[in-house]
Design a protein around this motif. Sequence first.
Motif, short mmCIF file in Angstrom:
data_model
loop_
_atom_site.label_atom_id
_atom_site.label_comp_id
_atom_site.label_asym_id
_atom_site.label_seq_id
_atom_site.Cartn_x
_atom_site.Cartn_y
_atom_site.Cartn_z
N SER A 62 0.83 -1.19 0.00
CA SER A 62 0.00 0.00 0.00
C SER A 62 0.86 1.25 0.00
CB SER A 62 -0.99 0.00 1.16
OG SER A 62 -0.38 -0.43 2.31
N PHE A 80 -8.11 17.85 -6.43
CA PHE A 80 -7.65 16.72 -5.64
C PHE A 80 -8.45 15.47 -5.88
CE2 PHE A 80 -5.85 20.27 -3.37
CZ PHE A 80 -4.54 19.83 -3.25
N MET A 81 -9.75 15.67 -6.06
CA MET A 81 -10.60 14.51 -6.30
C MET A 81 -10.14 13.77 -7.54
SD MET A 81 -13.10 12.91 -4.95
CE MET A 81 -13.41 11.25 -5.52
N ILE A 84 -6.82 12.03 -6.89
CA ILE A 84 -7.00 10.84 -6.07
C ILE A 84 -7.62 9.72 -6.89
CG2 ILE A 84 -8.31 9.92 -4.13
CD1 ILE A 84 -7.97 12.60 -2.75
N VAL A 88 -5.92 6.17 -7.15
CA VAL A 88 -6.59 4.97 -6.65
C VAL A 88 -6.81 3.96 -7.77
CG1 VAL A 88 -8.73 4.08 -5.69
CG2 VAL A 88 -7.71 6.10 -4.70
N ASP A 97 -3.13 -0.82 -2.17
CA ASP A 97 -4.14 -0.03 -1.50
C ASP A 97 -3.61 1.37 -1.28
OD1 ASP A 97 -6.20 -1.92 -1.18
OD2 ASP A 97 -5.01 -2.92 0.35
N VAL A 98 -4.53 2.29 -1.14
CA VAL A 98 -4.14 3.68 -0.98
C VAL A 98 -4.66 4.24 0.33
CG1 VAL A 98 -4.32 5.98 -1.92
CG2 VAL A 98 -4.20 4.03 -3.46
N LEU A 99 -3.79 4.87 1.03
CA LEU A 99 -4.11 5.43 2.32
C LEU A 99 -4.03 6.94 2.23
CD1 LEU A 99 -2.79 3.34 5.14
CD2 LEU A 99 -2.87 5.77 5.52
N ILE A 100 -5.05 7.61 2.71
CA ILE A 100 -5.06 9.07 2.63
C ILE A 100 -4.67 9.66 3.97
CG2 ILE A 100 -6.48 11.09 2.31
CD1 ILE A 100 -6.88 9.90 -0.12
N SER A 102 -3.26 13.39 6.11
CA SER A 102 -2.98 14.81 6.03
C SER A 102 -2.70 15.33 7.42
CB SER A 102 -4.17 15.56 5.45
OG SER A 102 -5.19 15.61 6.40
N LEU A 116 3.89 6.48 9.16
CA LEU A 116 3.46 5.56 8.11
C LEU A 116 4.63 4.83 7.47
CD1 LEU A 116 0.70 7.72 6.42
CD2 LEU A 116 0.40 5.71 7.86
#
Lengths: 345, 345
Positions: A62, A80-81, A84, A88, A97-100, A102, A116
């Motif tokens: 990930s 950003f959407m 992303i 993704v 897998d992608v983890l967001i 901030s 992380l």
Amino acid sequence: MTVTIKDVAKKAGVSPSTVSRVLSGHPRISLETSRKVKVIMEEMGYTPNMMAKSLVSKTTNSICIILPKPAEELFSNLFFMELIRGIVTQASRSGYDVLISSGANEKEELEAVSRLLKGRRVDGAILLYSRKDDAVIEFLENNSYPFVLVGRSDRYENILSVDNDNVMAAFDATNHLISMGHERIGFVSGPPELIVSRDRLEGYRKAMQSSGLQTQPEWIVEGEFLQESGYRAMSFFMNLPNRPTALVAVDDMVSFGVLRGLNELKYKVPEDLAIVSFNNIPLSELSSPPISSIDIGIYHLGYTASQVLIQSIQKPDNNTGYTNRFVIPHRLIIRESSMRGPGKE
Amino acid sequence: MTVTIKDVAKKAGVSPSTVSRVLSGHPRISLETSRKVKVIMEEMGYTPNMMAKSLVSKTTNSICIILPKPAEELFSNLFFMELIRGIVTQASRSGYDVLISSGANEKEELEAVSRLLKGRRVDGAILLYSRKDDAVIEFLENNSYPFVLVGRSDRYENILSVDNDNVMAAFDATNHLISMGHERIGFVSGPPELIVSRDRLEGYRKAMQSSGLQTQPEWIVEGEFLQESGYRAMSFFMNLPNRPTALVAVDDMVSFGVLRGLNELKYKVPEDLAIVSFNNIPLSELSSPPISSIDIGIYHLGYTASQVLIQSIQKPDNNTGYTNRFVIPHRLIIRESSMRGPGKE
DNA sequence: CTTTGTGAAGCAAACGGTTCCATAAGGAGG
DNA sequence: CCTCCTTATGGAACCGTTTGCTTCACAAAG
């Protein structure tokens, strides 16, 4: 409760190692055993425990996206959407897998990244919109963690990055206005600490210069990637003695602000002021009039970033130092907001 | 390479268990040892390995968001961005990481969820926009994994969900138009398999009825949450013998389509047709004219979903069966698109 | 002075996999 | 018939933590 590799092994009458090998397609497993084990896995509803796997393999499959704080503050979020979405999609195709994540500020952001990466929760990171110098980049580099920057850093040379040629993009946008007959062209820039602002400004300047046009200092104003900036810039421009007949705005959101202002003052677009801006977010064609915009391929940007990152995770030997900067092509989408020249005064 | 708990232990001259206990603030550790160990951890730059931790604790401190396939297809993505923003913000405050996942179709989606939950990569899931019956929900329930639904399911009773009162919201929207003097009011709905479509339609009907107004069957059209639907609905409505003077649209995107159509035909909003829609995405106030919309608190929806999920992860004993449906309040934002009654015919 | 209680720390067994090394069976070659 | 590979599998150590059970020292109590 949960069925483990040992349960499967027991039921199949083999050892755990065999099951593990079946799982990973090890060559020296007889077809017979392989089949048998697979059936039993299916029967028992076995799913490998990723944590255990990661612990021994030191790999998580990930990656994470580090959002800059402005994202929390709404920013131009369609951007950003899209990004992303691209990330993704690609990651998922590569089995990642992608983890967001901030942070409220740079310190928090650094903490998150450290937790992380060092904590081995993810294998690599995608950074969005970096500042000029950046503790996060510093950290990632010093520990040689895989990461890619969406955007550009002029300070760090050899890092992976995915970006547009913003200078060229701005050059094209400006040239388009020039080719429509405009000579007095304004520019609404973004925060000067963002490299994207500076690049676009540079492209604008180059275009003006290469056409032998003068650019008045007061035709260039600074702002944010927000409507307000456009609104303010608009009222400033329109009060100028010999005001511009067209303008280039650093972001579509700025254009919306300009548009709103012009509308209030009963000015017409493009008759009174032609507009071109950047990013071509979905709204651009919805406004009235629709806004000409440079499509920078946001989705593609994200898609590529993910691809590059995962590649670098999987074989980190890519230290050729050559192709570490990936440039996503842009294209100008001409819409009503720039469809006419300065003509009728 | 990486410094583990054992390295710290060795350097501090204590056992690994002691270090672990210092980390978790165990009561029976002397202040002296605790301090000493902490200093050494700092010195050596120790960061706990999350994988190992998760393996033994059977807990990952992360949740996932399952995007429905339409999200991949752009959909009304501002909605999702806001939602994600809310989720990420809250989760991060609770010390949770957020993983984004999606599948091309329901089967892929199910696979992803299964891999994530059964594989113990995440502790719980947030589902967005569920269909009427859903293999994913089925799966999660059967295995009693923590999850919350953003939206509503009429089929599954006792699941956690966060939603608006869409019936009431539509009631309010419609009533607003009625109070402006409109009597012939149309409704553009979404796909009938989405519960949100049906709820909003119901609210519209109730409002009409409670004011003693007739609703013609042809005033109700079905569509998608897309501009095109609005465009089509518009041309249908405007050709009706006694066409509506106002309409309620199930989503702001639909309104944009309507607006574009009306604009092309030189109709005026709100003079020729007043409009109210739902979601109040940031674009709503940018269009011309700005659109009246029901703000459903998208960010809040996400924030609450995350909160509820994490709560249920941390103490799963909440089987009171009582407060498992959380309703986020909405409010009507009146803008120019509905500021006038039918008046001048 | 021996017993009991208490606080602080260590030992070792898990958690669920992977993988190196060893081993058994069978076939080929001498 | 014995040795040597090869192939298919088993055994056991390890990945980095947590945690129940012990142990140890020392003070209080009998």
